[in-house]
Scaffold this motif. Sequence first.
Motif, short mmCIF file in Angstrom:
data_model
loop_
_atom_site.label_atom_id
_atom_site.label_comp_id
_atom_site.label_asym_id
_atom_site.label_seq_id
_atom_site.Cartn_x
_atom_site.Cartn_y
_atom_site.Cartn_z
N ASP A 164 64.98 27.64 67.92
CA ASP A 164 64.44 27.63 69.28
C ASP A 164 63.38 26.54 69.38
O ASP A 164 63.16 25.77 68.44
N ARG A 165 62.70 26.45 70.52
CA ARG A 165 61.75 25.36 70.76
C ARG A 165 60.54 25.43 69.83
O ARG A 165 59.85 24.43 69.65
N ASP A 166 60.27 26.58 69.26
CA ASP A 166 59.16 26.72 68.31
C ASP A 166 59.65 26.69 66.86
O ASP A 166 58.93 27.09 65.95
N PHE A 167 60.90 26.24 66.68
CA PHE A 167 61.49 26.06 65.36
C PHE A 167 61.70 27.38 64.62
O PHE A 167 61.61 27.44 63.39
N HIS A 168 62.00 28.46 65.37
CA HIS A 168 62.40 29.72 64.76
C HIS A 168 63.91 29.71 64.58
O HIS A 168 64.65 29.20 65.42
N ASP B 63 69.55 37.67 57.97
CA ASP B 63 68.51 38.63 58.34
C ASP B 63 67.15 38.19 57.82
O ASP B 63 66.12 38.42 58.47
N GLU B 64 67.14 37.53 56.63
CA GLU B 64 65.87 37.06 56.08
C GLU B 64 65.30 35.88 56.87
O GLU B 64 64.08 35.67 56.89
N LEU B 65 66.17 35.14 57.52
CA LEU B 65 65.74 33.92 58.21
C LEU B 65 65.53 34.13 59.70
O LEU B 65 64.63 33.50 60.30
N ARG B 66 66.34 34.93 60.33
CA ARG B 66 66.32 35.05 61.78
C ARG B 66 64.91 35.45 62.27
O ARG B 66 64.30 36.38 61.78
N GLY B 67 64.42 34.68 63.28
CA GLY B 67 63.11 34.95 63.88
C GLY B 67 61.95 34.30 63.15
O GLY B 67 60.81 34.37 63.63
N LYS B 68 62.19 33.68 62.00
CA LYS B 68 61.10 33.05 61.25
C LYS B 68 61.12 31.54 61.46
O LYS B 68 62.18 30.94 61.63
N ARG B 69 59.92 30.93 61.40
CA ARG B 69 59.83 29.47 61.56
C ARG B 69 60.29 28.78 60.28
O ARG B 69 60.13 29.29 59.17
N VAL B 70 60.86 27.60 60.48
CA VAL B 70 61.38 26.83 59.35
C VAL B 70 60.29 26.60 58.32
O VAL B 70 60.48 26.79 57.12
N TRP B 71 59.07 26.17 58.78
CA TRP B 71 57.99 25.81 57.85
C TRP B 71 57.45 27.04 57.08
O TRP B 71 56.91 26.88 56.00
N ASP B 72 57.60 28.21 57.71
CA ASP B 72 57.12 29.40 57.01
C ASP B 72 58.03 29.77 55.85
O ASP B 72 57.56 30.21 54.79
N VAL B 73 59.34 29.59 56.05
CA VAL B 73 60.29 29.92 54.99
C VAL B 73 60.33 28.82 53.93
O VAL B 73 60.39 29.11 52.73
N PHE B 74 60.27 27.59 54.39
CA PHE B 74 60.34 26.45 53.48
C PHE B 74 59.11 25.56 53.69
O PHE B 74 59.20 24.53 54.36
N PRO B 75 57.95 25.94 53.16
CA PRO B 75 56.72 25.16 53.38
C PRO B 75 56.79 23.75 52.79
O PRO B 75 56.03 22.88 53.22
N ASP B 76 57.69 23.52 51.82
CA ASP B 76 57.80 22.18 51.24
C ASP B 76 58.27 21.15 52.26
O ASP B 76 58.15 19.94 52.02
#
Length: 753
Positions: A296-300, A317-330
């Motif tokens: 989405d526009r906020d990178f979720h 299920d682990e990814l849906r609703g989470k921001r890209v940078w939060d899951v992959f901070p690298d």
Amino acid sequence: MQDKKLILKELHDLREALDASSIVTITDAAGVITHVNDRFCEISKYERHQLLGKPHSIVNSGYHPREFFAELWKTITAGRRWHGEIRNRARDGSLFWVDTTIVPLLDEKGIPYRYVAIKSDATARIESEQRVRENERLLGEVLDSIPSRVALLDGDATVVRANRAWTERHSSSGVSFCPLSADIGANYLKECDADASAVTAGIGEGVRAVLKGEIDHFEREYKCGIEDQVHWFLLSAVSLRTRQHGAVVTQTEITPLKDVEAKARESEEIRRRLTREEQEKIGVLESITEAFVSLDRDFHYVYINPSAERNLGRTADELRGKRVWDVFPDILGTRFEREYRSAMKTRCETVFEEYYQPFDCWLEVRAFPWKDGLAVFYRDVTARKRADEIVRETTQLLEQTYDAIFHWNRNDGITFWNANAEKLYGFTATEAIGRAPRSLLRTEFPTSDESHAEALFDRGLWEGELIQTTSSGEQVIVESRQHVIRSVAAIPLVLETSRDVTDRRRLESSIARSSKLALVGELAAGLAHEIKNPLAGIKGVVDILIARREGTDGDELEILRSVSSEIDRIDRTVKMLLRNSSPKPIEVRHAALDDTIRRAVKLASYQFHNGEKGGEPIRLVLPKAHVLVPHDEASVEDAVLNLVLNAGDAIRAQPDGRMTVELKTDARAARIEVSDNGCGIDRSIHDEIFLPFKTSKNDGTGLGLTAVKRIARAHGGDCTVRSEPGKGSTFTMTLPLAGNAQYASDNDIMKTK
């Protein structure tokens, strides 16, 4: 006198200033360089002595057409100045531009006798201009390749640039896509303000706010009716952070995306009503091999397909609703983040490849903006990238080897050309790639071309020596190894490795020749002691027997005379061997070389008649004036006589036999050429014919050409041959000159004598 000194000093100072500030060359009326300053030597990479006496075309790069230089010469030979820019090639192959003014110097009749060229190095400026033009061209191509309609507005909202999609504002039926368009040079805000439709309301105010710097980014969706159909557009205006300000306006048709959204809503509604079996069938459609996620526009994360789950190592299920940078901070601070944010902001598609350290892999990423965010496709390209790296490493290794290496195939010619190939042959990679190696290097094979190709492709490997020609026209001998690389689908590729052995072969030939000549010396010394004295006794006895039988009949007297003749022939051979083993020092003095040649030809003519050879015609070509050259008249006359007699033997059996003796001179040497249209000599024995005892005559000693070469080398010159079987031969005896050849009249010759 004081004024003259001041004038000379001013001229000296002017010349110093001109040499310090400009590149200067001076040529004579024929275009031959007579003066260059240090700056021209620096930029051309030539030493001064390599330029003086050469035509100015020595630095011709081949960039300008012939008409360019024809017009230049037409201007300056008419006594007018010429100004322009010329691209030249330096000695090392690099290119440079000079801004040139050529000033003709005129004699009292107004005819140019010298040309002064004053130049300045324009390489950096012209290359910069070319890069700017190339960047402009590439920018235009990039803009035109974008399917969205893109325009650049200046600070006053005037359209200063637009892509093809923007300027082609009509559909195939001629109906305008939408009213929010303006031609290049028109004011975009005026077009917006003139449109009063409800769907486009507020767009002008949004663009105006971006131009004023009140906001950085403005977007608005609107729809237009085209051919009784509704089309949706997304208008985006992004501020340009330049001194003049401005904005990039993008109009992207999002009708398909709107349709997808509508269909997705319909599909979701239908999905709720589907049976389990029907849902499983739809799941099969999601089994694409390429990883796909939507943000989405906020990178979720909104949607993750199964391939993406496997690729990212996370479930949906682990990814849906989470921001890209939060899951992959690298990802933060890397190209992934920059490209995602840019695509989201500009609403333009982005495609890139990047290495992701945590997964130790290369990913090819395509991100497409849509109304609710980004659609992102991933593909693992690690295998391809590593294969490319291996190719690059292999190429670097090939570039570092000592040998010249290139590969080629029969269809495409040369496809790779390393730095040592450039160094050996003089051709750059740009000049060589795409050319057939045989025609480029004028290769001479030990067998026929067809036999060589058949042996190479049958066995897959060929090794041997070849004679090839460099870009300067010099022939080199190379040790060549040709290896055929075959693949299932491609045309066989030939990897060719060459090593220059020219100097080694010439040294070996020189050593062999010296050894043979040393052997001749030893043999001659032995013959002088063991043969000459007994031969003189035999000759005396035979002469007494002939004298006693004078006036008698019978065959005995004729037999004795034949024996005497044979003894004389043996004696001549022994004397020639003695001359070769310990030749007397030459006595060099300035004399008319043309008179020496004339005497040799006249003597040869007498010998032809005395030998009943039919008086072979000799065409003598000499300069009108005497040519004074330092030489030993007796030895040079003997050498020319040898060459003329050999030519006479070569044309003896020819019904239209002809020979020519010609004297040519230039600034460095005098060349005596003896040519005939006789039987010719096979190329394979050209070097051998100058060795002792090498002869094709039944009554020859094989020492004549050895003596000619010795005489030429004693003068600091040489004797060479050009010949082809059935087409005749040309022997050239070269005598070097300490300075220019001197010409004199008959009276001058008499005075010196």
